[in-house]
Design a protein around this motif. Structure first.
Motif, short mmCIF file in Angstrom:
data_model
loop_
_atom_site.label_atom_id
_atom_site.label_comp_id
_atom_site.label_asym_id
_atom_site.label_seq_id
_atom_site.Cartn_x
_atom_site.Cartn_y
_atom_site.Cartn_z
N SER A 44 0.86 -1.19 0.00
CA SER A 44 0.00 0.00 0.00
C SER A 44 0.89 1.23 0.00
CB SER A 44 -0.90 0.02 1.24
OG SER A 44 -1.73 -1.12 1.27
N VAL A 45 0.46 2.29 -0.71
CA VAL A 45 1.26 3.51 -0.82
C VAL A 45 0.44 4.71 -0.36
CG1 VAL A 45 0.60 3.97 -3.24
CG2 VAL A 45 2.81 4.80 -2.36
N SER A 46 1.13 5.69 0.24
CA SER A 46 0.47 6.92 0.66
C SER A 46 0.12 7.77 -0.56
CB SER A 46 1.39 7.70 1.61
OG SER A 46 2.59 8.07 0.95
N ALA A 47 -0.79 8.71 -0.38
CA ALA A 47 -1.25 9.56 -1.48
C ALA A 47 -0.10 10.36 -2.10
CB ALA A 47 -2.35 10.50 -1.00
N ASP A 48 0.89 10.74 -1.29
CA ASP A 48 2.01 11.51 -1.81
C ASP A 48 3.13 10.63 -2.37
OD1 ASP A 48 3.21 10.49 0.47
OD2 ASP A 48 3.53 12.45 1.42
N GLU A 49 2.91 9.31 -2.38
CA GLU A 49 3.86 8.32 -2.92
C GLU A 49 5.23 8.39 -2.26
OE1 GLU A 49 3.77 8.87 -7.21
OE2 GLU A 49 1.84 7.87 -7.34
N LYS A 50 5.23 8.68 -0.95
CA LYS A 50 6.49 8.73 -0.20
C LYS A 50 6.63 7.59 0.79
CE LYS A 50 7.11 13.69 -0.63
NZ LYS A 50 7.35 14.96 0.08
N THR A 51 5.53 6.98 1.18
CA THR A 51 5.54 5.91 2.18
C THR A 51 4.82 4.69 1.63
OG1 THR A 51 5.51 7.52 3.97
CG2 THR A 51 4.87 5.27 4.53
N VAL A 52 5.43 3.53 1.83
CA VAL A 52 4.83 2.27 1.42
C VAL A 52 4.81 1.35 2.64
CG1 VAL A 52 5.16 0.17 0.02
CG2 VAL A 52 5.53 2.42 -0.99
N HIS A 53 3.71 0.65 2.82
CA HIS A 53 3.63 -0.42 3.81
C HIS A 53 3.45 -1.73 3.06
CE1 HIS A 53 2.34 1.99 7.61
NE2 HIS A 53 3.46 2.43 7.08
N ILE A 54 4.11 -2.76 3.58
CA ILE A 54 3.91 -4.11 3.06
C ILE A 54 3.40 -4.95 4.22
CG2 ILE A 54 4.88 -6.05 1.77
CD1 ILE A 54 7.43 -4.34 1.40
N VAL A 55 2.31 -5.64 4.01
CA VAL A 55 1.79 -6.58 5.00
C VAL A 55 1.91 -7.97 4.39
CG1 VAL A 55 -0.17 -7.28 6.41
CG2 VAL A 55 0.21 -4.84 5.93
N GLU A 56 2.76 -8.78 5.02
CA GLU A 56 3.04 -10.13 4.53
C GLU A 56 2.64 -11.13 5.59
OE1 GLU A 56 7.25 -8.52 2.60
OE2 GLU A 56 7.28 -10.15 4.04
N ARG A 57 1.98 -12.20 5.19
CA ARG A 57 1.62 -13.26 6.13
C ARG A 57 2.00 -14.60 5.52
NH1 ARG A 57 -3.66 -15.38 6.70
NH2 ARG A 57 -3.60 -16.97 8.30
N TYR A 58 2.73 -15.39 6.29
CA TYR A 58 3.28 -16.66 5.81
C TYR A 58 2.96 -17.79 6.78
CZ TYR A 58 6.47 -13.47 3.35
OH TYR A 58 7.00 -12.47 2.58
N ASN A 59 2.86 -19.00 6.24
CA ASN A 59 3.04 -20.17 7.10
C ASN A 59 4.46 -20.03 7.63
OD1 ASN A 59 0.52 -21.37 6.54
ND2 ASN A 59 1.34 -22.35 4.71
N ALA A 60 4.66 -20.32 8.90
CA ALA A 60 5.97 -20.07 9.52
C ALA A 60 7.12 -20.70 8.74
CB ALA A 60 5.97 -20.55 10.97
N ASP A 61 6.90 -21.86 8.15
CA ASP A 61 7.98 -22.54 7.44
C ASP A 61 8.26 -21.96 6.05
OD1 ASP A 61 5.66 -23.44 6.21
OD2 ASP A 61 6.16 -25.56 6.36
N ALA A 62 7.55 -20.90 5.65
CA ALA A 62 7.74 -20.33 4.31
C ALA A 62 8.53 -19.02 4.30
CB ALA A 62 6.38 -20.10 3.65
N VAL A 63 8.79 -18.45 5.46
CA VAL A 63 9.46 -17.14 5.51
C VAL A 63 10.87 -17.23 4.95
CG1 VAL A 63 10.22 -15.25 6.98
CG2 VAL A 63 8.07 -16.42 7.48
N VAL A 64 11.64 -18.21 5.38
CA VAL A 64 13.05 -18.31 4.97
C VAL A 64 13.16 -18.48 3.46
CG1 VAL A 64 15.15 -19.69 5.16
CG2 VAL A 64 13.84 -19.12 7.22
N SER A 65 12.35 -19.35 2.88
CA SER A 65 12.43 -19.55 1.43
C SER A 65 12.01 -18.29 0.68
CB SER A 65 11.61 -20.76 0.99
OG SER A 65 10.23 -20.55 1.23
N HIS A 66 11.06 -17.54 1.21
CA HIS A 66 10.68 -16.29 0.54
C HIS A 66 11.88 -15.34 0.49
CE1 HIS A 66 8.62 -12.75 -0.82
NE2 HIS A 66 9.17 -12.10 0.20
#
Length: 117
Positions: A44-66
């Motif tokens: 997601s990006v702010s209206a002024d295109e200066k800030t981005v948030h990423i929300v990621e959700r993984y099965n615990a065993d998938a984080v390292v491979s990502h």
């Protein structure tokens, strides 16, 4: 509670770099979409295109491979376009996950009550 890991990144975009960043993110999202252990991956990006948030959700065993396989080929270009302002990690990450996320300045919060569906 399910054994999953949620990461919330706050990024500061370098001035004028949103178009380039958006194009790079499209490639990262397409690659990440192929990971069966990635449950949610939203930018997601702010209206002024200066800030981005990423929300990621993984099965615990998938984080390292990502981090090691999917994100790694894009990391240099990604990090040339943004500064990581913060990373909050929710869940119970093991040591291998912490080793991958600590370089991003991760702050860890463990659940103590609640539920997900």
């Amino acid at each position: 509670m399910k054994e999953d890991i949620t990461c919330v990144f706050s990024l500061t975009l370098h001035e004028g770099k949103f178009p380039e960043f958006r194009d790079l993110v499209a490639k990262i999202v397409a690659a990440t979409k192929q990971e069966p252990g990635t449950l949610s991956y939203v930018y997601s990006v702010s209206a002024d295109e200066k800030t981005v948030h990423i929300v990621e959700r993984y099965n615990a065993d998938a984080v390292v491979s990502h981090v090691d396989e999917t994100f790694a080929p894009f990391a240099k270009d990604f990090l040339s376009l943004v500064t990581i302002a913060s990373l909050t990690v929710y869940g119970r990450p093991n040591q291998a996950i912490k080793e991958r996320l600590d370089p991003f300045g991760a702050v860890y919060l463990m659940p103590f009550d609640g539920f997900t569906r």
